[in-house]
Design an enzyme around this catalytic site. Structure first.
Site, PDB file in Angstrom:
ATOM      1  CG  HIS A   1      -1.915  -1.135   1.231  1.00 48.23           C
ATOM      2  ND1 HIS A   1      -2.885  -1.321   0.276  1.00 48.23           N
ATOM      3  CD2 HIS A   1      -2.070  -2.154   2.112  1.00 48.23           C
ATOM      4  CE1 HIS A   1      -3.597  -2.396   0.560  1.00 48.23           C
ATOM      5  NE2 HIS A   1      -3.121  -2.921   1.675  1.00 48.23           N
TER       6      HIS A   1
HETATM    7  O1  RIB Z   1      -4.901   0.899   4.180  1.00 51.39           O
HETATM    8  C1  RIB Z   1      -3.497   0.873   4.191  1.00 51.39           C
HETATM    9  C2  RIB Z   1      -2.943   2.004   4.998  1.00 51.39           C
HETATM   10  O2  RIB Z   1      -3.326   1.863   6.352  1.00 51.39           O
HETATM   11  C3  RIB Z   1      -1.408   2.027   5.011  1.00 51.39           C
HETATM   12  O3  RIB Z   1      -0.976   3.349   5.156  1.00 51.39           O
HETATM   13  C4  RIB Z   1      -1.070   1.230   6.235  1.00 51.39           C
HETATM   14  O4  RIB Z   1       0.184   1.617   6.809  1.00 51.39           O
HETATM   15  C5  RIB Z   1      -2.184   1.606   7.159  1.00 51.39           C
HETATM   16  O5  RIB Z   1      -1.800   2.802   7.806  1.00 51.39           O
END
Ligand code: RIB
Ligand code: CA
Length: 305
Positions: free
Chosen positions: A237
């Protein structure tokens, strides 16, 4: 000319890989790292950022931000990131201290010094960014743009409707999306497909350098987490959002009007992306709609192997 950025982050295992990418990228100039409550509490996200900077040997200031979201209670994601926030990775206690200014003053200070060129790379709930806008309203004219990991055209990962960073602080997200600062949203529509496969993790692990070994260790933890949801691959992500900053050719976007639900409990944090322009409102966000996963993986190999 290097791209001046501030990384706003809640490390966080995937944040950690994104930060290591920025350390390794030759076209990125990290002006500061600002920490915020999110995956784990602020104390831990701040220590984790200090540990990563110290591990890199680079001279980068780490400034503390918000320990509480604007209105919402904090819920830890230790189940995914580990109690420390960095999985079961062990780092020596950091010797370096946090920067003497807080995150908001640091963001404003650097924005003024960068004369409109500063890019905010937001990998966490948007509490720090919204707070900076509330404290320094003129900052909206001093930032080049925001690239944020968060939201989704469809679906969610914290609830069926919302992605974690948006769900954690929907009030903050609303302020940022409606701030007039140019925003690129790197949401789940692309990051859920930014998967690092087992053989690719092993290839990175074979590299004979400590950064690659660390990236492989963290990616393995993410891989194991994703496997619990029958996803065969490590969802990158935050790393993919940082990859887009390093080389924007890895993602395709379309411009839409986007706002964030902050009233309903059922759909709290949902990014409402007006793909058919039904509201007839001006577009305010470039939304990631497709990716070149292979190019992203090649970037990781070039950065670390
Ligand atoms: O949905 C993914 C996000 O949420 C990323 O930034 C992960 O680190 C969590 O913070
Ligand atoms: Ca994060």
């Amino acid at each position: 000319m290097k791209i001046p950025i501030i990384i706003d982050t809640d490390p966080g295992i995937d944040d950690a890989i994104a930060i290591l990418m920025a350390f390794a990228a030759k076209n990125i100039d990290i002006k500061a790292i600002t920490t915020v409550v999110g995956n784990v509490e602020l104390e831990k996200t701040t220590v984790n950022a200090l540990k990563l900077v110290e591990f890199s040997g680079l001279d980068i200031k780490v400034a503390r931000g918000s320990e509480k979201h604007i209105r919402r209670e904090h819920f830890s994601a230790e189940w995914y990131h580990g109690v420390s926030g960095l999985g079961n990775l062990k780092f020596p206690d950091p010797k370096m201290k946090v920067y003497e200014k807080n995150a908001y003053d640091t963001i404003y200070e650097e924005a003024c010094k960068c004369k409109g060129k500063l890019k905010l790379v937001c990998l966490a709930p948007l509490t720090n960014i919204a707070s900076t806008i509330l404290i320094y309203p003129d900052i909206v004219n001093k930032i080049d743009s925001i690239v944020l990991m968060g939201g989704a055209i469809n679906g969610g990962n914290d609830t069926p409707a919302a992605e974690f960073n948006m769900y954690a602080d929907p009030e903050a997200a609303r302020i940022v999306f409606n701030s007039k600062i140019p925003v690129t949203m790197v949401g789940l529509d692309v990051t859920n497909r930014a998967l690092l496969y087992k053989n690719e993790i092993e290839e990175i692990d074979k590299a004979n350098n400590k950064m690659a070994k660390l990236v492989a260790k963290i990616a393995t933890r993410i891989y194991e987490n994703c496997a619990k949801f029958n996803v065969e691959g490590a969802a990158m992500h935050d790393p993919f959002a940082m990859g887009y900053v390093i080389d924007s050719s890895i993602m395709k976007y379309k411009s839409f009007h986007v706002d964030v639900e902050a009233s309903s409990e059922l759909t709290r944090g949902k990014t409402i992306v007006d793909v058919n322009n039904l509201l007839n409102k001006p577009t305010n966000v470039n939304v990631g709609v497709d990716l070149d996963r292979d190019a992203f993986v090649s970037m990781l190999k070039e950065l670390f192997i």
